[in-house]
Scaffold this active site. Structure first.
Site, PDB file in Angstrom:
ATOM      1  N   ARG A   1       0.870  -1.192   0.000  1.00 23.72           N
ATOM      2  CA  ARG A   1       0.000   0.000   0.000  1.00 23.72           C
ATOM      3  C   ARG A   1       0.897   1.229   0.000  1.00 23.72           C
ATOM      4  O   ARG A   1       1.787   1.355   0.847  1.00 23.72           O
ATOM      5  CB  ARG A   1      -0.909   0.029   1.231  1.00 23.72           C
ATOM      6  CG  ARG A   1      -1.575   1.393   1.417  1.00 23.72           C
ATOM      7  CD  ARG A   1      -2.576   1.455   2.559  1.00 23.72           C
ATOM      8  NE  ARG A   1      -3.806   0.774   2.211  1.00 23.72           N
ATOM      9  CZ  ARG A   1      -4.966   0.957   2.848  1.00 23.72           C
ATOM     10  NH1 ARG A   1      -5.057   1.818   3.848  1.00 23.72           N
ATOM     11  NH2 ARG A   1      -6.040   0.294   2.479  1.00 23.72           N
TER      12      ARG A   1
ATOM     13  N   HIS B   1      -7.908   0.688  -5.895  1.00 23.46           N
ATOM     14  CA  HIS B   1      -8.068  -0.053  -4.634  1.00 23.46           C
ATOM     15  C   HIS B   1      -8.697  -1.415  -4.960  1.00 23.46           C
ATOM     16  O   HIS B   1      -9.852  -1.693  -4.621  1.00 23.46           O
ATOM     17  CB  HIS B   1      -8.945   0.755  -3.669  1.00 23.46           C
ATOM     18  CG  HIS B   1      -8.844   0.329  -2.239  1.00 23.46           C
ATOM     19  ND1 HIS B   1      -8.025  -0.702  -1.809  1.00 23.46           N
ATOM     20  CD2 HIS B   1      -9.455   0.801  -1.114  1.00 23.46           C
ATOM     21  CE1 HIS B   1      -8.142  -0.833  -0.497  1.00 23.46           C
ATOM     22  NE2 HIS B   1      -9.003   0.063  -0.052  1.00 23.46           N
TER      23      HIS B   1
ATOM     24  N   GLN C   1     -10.411  -3.870  -2.388  1.00 29.06           N
ATOM     25  CA  GLN C   1     -11.684  -3.317  -1.921  1.00 29.06           C
ATOM     26  C   GLN C   1     -12.815  -3.668  -2.893  1.00 29.06           C
ATOM     27  O   GLN C   1     -13.958  -3.908  -2.479  1.00 29.06           O
ATOM     28  CB  GLN C   1     -11.554  -1.791  -1.796  1.00 29.06           C
ATOM     29  CG  GLN C   1     -12.794  -1.086  -1.305  1.00 29.06           C
ATOM     30  CD  GLN C   1     -13.011  -1.218   0.192  1.00 29.06           C
ATOM     31  OE1 GLN C   1     -12.095  -1.017   0.975  1.00 29.06           O
ATOM     32  NE2 GLN C   1     -14.227  -1.564   0.595  1.00 29.06           N
TER      33      GLN C   1
ATOM     34  N   ASP D   1     -17.337   7.937  -0.446  1.00 31.07           N
ATOM     35  CA  ASP D   1     -16.001   7.788   0.146  1.00 31.07           C
ATOM     36  C   ASP D   1     -15.649   9.133   0.771  1.00 31.07           C
ATOM     37  O   ASP D   1     -16.355  10.135   0.542  1.00 31.07           O
ATOM     38  CB  ASP D   1     -14.990   7.409  -0.961  1.00 31.07           C
ATOM     39  CG  ASP D   1     -13.590   7.114  -0.424  1.00 31.07           C
ATOM     40  OD1 ASP D   1     -13.442   6.871   0.794  1.00 31.07           O
ATOM     41  OD2 ASP D   1     -12.629   7.130  -1.231  1.00 31.07           O
TER      42      ASP D   1
ATOM     43  N   CYS E   1     -16.321   2.471   1.868  1.00 36.85           N
ATOM     44  CA  CYS E   1     -15.164   1.590   2.107  1.00 36.85           C
ATOM     45  C   CYS E   1     -14.597   1.773   3.517  1.00 36.85           C
ATOM     46  O   CYS E   1     -13.929   0.889   4.026  1.00 36.85           O
ATOM     47  CB  CYS E   1     -14.088   1.845   1.060  1.00 36.85           C
ATOM     48  SG  CYS E   1     -13.433   3.526   1.095  1.00 36.85           S
TER      49      CYS E   1
ATOM     50  N   ARG F   1     -13.878  -7.669   3.433  1.00 39.11           N
ATOM     51  CA  ARG F   1     -12.464  -7.468   3.091  1.00 39.11           C
ATOM     52  C   ARG F   1     -11.669  -8.712   3.478  1.00 39.11           C
ATOM     53  O   ARG F   1     -10.741  -9.130   2.790  1.00 39.11           O
ATOM     54  CB  ARG F   1     -11.882  -6.242   3.811  1.00 39.11           C
ATOM     55  CG  ARG F   1     -12.535  -4.894   3.524  1.00 39.11           C
ATOM     56  CD  ARG F   1     -12.420  -4.460   2.080  1.00 39.11           C
ATOM     57  NE  ARG F   1     -11.073  -4.517   1.560  1.00 39.11           N
ATOM     58  CZ  ARG F   1     -10.073  -3.675   1.875  1.00 39.11           C
ATOM     59  NH1 ARG F   1     -10.295  -2.652   2.682  1.00 39.11           N
ATOM     60  NH2 ARG F   1      -8.869  -3.814   1.354  1.00 39.11           N
TER      61      ARG F   1
HETATM   62  N1  NVA Z   1     -10.017   7.242  -0.932  1.00 42.60           N
HETATM   63  C1  NVA Z   1      -9.625   6.793   0.390  1.00 42.60           C
HETATM   64  C2  NVA Z   1      -9.876   5.327   0.555  1.00 42.60           C
HETATM   65  C3  NVA Z   1      -9.500   4.767   1.893  1.00 42.60           C
HETATM   66  C4  NVA Z   1      -9.721   3.293   2.008  1.00 42.60           C
HETATM   67  C5  NVA Z   1      -8.165   7.122   0.602  1.00 42.60           C
HETATM   68  O1  NVA Z   1      -7.357   6.867  -0.312  1.00 42.60           O
HETATM   69  O2  NVA Z   1      -7.824   7.642   1.663  1.00 42.60           O
HETATM   70  N1   CP Z   2     -11.167   0.427   3.306  1.00 40.14           N
HETATM   71  C1   CP Z   2      -9.869   0.391   3.623  1.00 40.14           C
HETATM   72  O1   CP Z   2      -8.982   0.163   2.799  1.00 40.14           O
HETATM   73  O2   CP Z   2      -9.632   0.559   4.943  1.00 40.14           O
HETATM   74  P1   CP Z   2      -8.197   0.737   5.606  1.00 40.14           P
HETATM   75  O3   CP Z   2      -7.618   2.039   5.103  1.00 40.14           O
HETATM   76  O4   CP Z   2      -8.465   0.762   7.095  1.00 40.14           O
HETATM   77  O5   CP Z   2      -7.320  -0.421   5.221  1.00 40.14           O
END
Ligand code: NVA
Ligand code: CP
Length: 333
Positions: free
Chosen positions: A106, A133, A136, A230, A272, A318
């Site tokens: 990540r 993602h 997800q 989101d 999410c 997840r």
């Molecule tokens: N769009 C959000 C998703 C988090 C799971 C981010 O990238 O922070």
């Molecule tokens: N939805 C998601 O990816 O959550 P986290 O950022 O907690 O992993």
């Protein structure tokens, strides 16, 4: 279906059939875990988890899924390893490939996870980048299938909010891959970039999927089985951007009125997570105080906690879907 040794860097790494197979496998693994008769397909495997951004769900899902399946994990971040500041992605990939059976990553740039995969001898999974993602998406489509009883090609849903980010991009392209009817309701400057729209249009032409991009939430929502949103500011974006986003997206909050516009009492709310629906977080409180939005930001507390919210089923999935991708690519099944 043989998906051994495959990477999962973005949704289009898999065909429609392969993607749906992974969801069906997750449904099977979920049932086995609930029945306490799960078979361990990953005994003795090891998975490296690299997180250059923070996480709750993705990290825990990988760790618990691996444990359930007889595998173990190592968590690496910039503070406790050489990753990101002292050792290149290419070198890290070649080292970790000698120890591990798969690597999760990540971070900010899609190019990083692509480079990791290029230099790695083992499967690489994208645990979120600014662009995509993909893990997800397995959970989101599994959750929509479970709650609607429909296959992805029969599902209609609306995504409201910041669509020029990983979630907007991924939902658009995955819907097009699987043949869903997606409506994106967002100010034009926050629509997915043109190259992402092009990928989606090409896929939808093959799958029979339908794509609507509009600034008008009222015309997007009717007929939706699900309403997704989101956060308005994603990880890695500057704090300064909140003001602009709230101005742009203030009218795109998922509240009771918006949910009712789906015209379907069963329309479910999805997110999410993490989400800003109350003032119990530092950021949620600070933004609420600055903007006066005390009922929630991208979603109201009422909708988040209401009977149509399936966000915790979505979060649970997840685990099962991340397990499925690992079992399919490095397991004995
Ligand atoms: N769009 C959000 C998703 C988090 C799971 C981010 O990238 O922070
Ligand atoms: N939805 C998601 O990816 O959550 P986290 O950022 O907690 O992993």
């Amino acid at each position: 279906m043989n998906l051994k040794n495959r990477d999962f860097l973005k949704e289009t790494d898999f065909t429609k059939e392969e993607f749906e197979y992974l969801i069906d496998l997750a449904i099977e693994l979920k049932a086995a875990k609930k029945a306490r008769n799960e078979v361990k397909y990953m005994s003795g495997r090891s998975i490296a988890l690299i997180f250059e951004k923070t996480s709750t769900r993705t990290r825990c899902a990988f760790e618990v899924a691996a444990f359930d399946q007889g595998a173990h994990t190592t968590y690496l971040d910039g503070a406790s390893s050489q990753v990101g500041h002292k050792e290149s992605v290419a070198d890290t990939a070649r080292v970790l490939s000698r120890y591990y059976d798969a690597i999760e990553y990540r971070g900010k740039h899609q190019a990083m996870v692509e480079e990791l995969a290029q230099f790695s001898d083992v499967p690489v999974y994208n645990g979120l980048t600014d662009e995509w993602h993909p893990t997800q998406m397995l959970a989101d489509f599994m959750t929509m299938m479970e709650h609607s009883g429909k296959r992805p090609g029969d599902i209609t849903f609306t995504y409201v909010g910041d669509a020029r980010s990983n979630m907007g991009n991924s939902l658009l392209v995955t819907s097009a891959l699987l043949g869903s009817d997606i409506r994106i309701a967002s100010p034009k400057q926050l629509w997915p970039a043109q190259d992402i729209q092009n990928i989606a249009n090409e896929l939808a032409a093959k799958s029979g999927g339908r794509i609507t991009l509009t600034e008008d939430m009222d015309s997007a929502l009717p007929g939706s089985d699900f309403v997704h949103t989101d956060v308005w500011v994603s990880m890695g974006e500057s704090e300064e951007i909140w003001k602009e986003r709230v101005e742009l997206l203030g009218g795109y909050q998922v509240n009771d009125v918006a949910l009712a516009k789906a015209g379907n009492a069963d329309a479910k709310f999805m997110h999410c997570l993490p989400g800003f629906h109350n003032e119990q977080t530092t950021v949620g409180r600070a933004i609420a105080n600055k903007t006066g939005m005390h009922e929630g930001l991208e979603v109201t507390h009422d909708v988040f906690e209401g009977p149509n919210s399936v966000v915790f089923d979505q979060a649970e999935n997840r685990l099962h879907t991340i397990k499925a991708i690992m079992v399919a690519t490095i397991g004995d099944k």
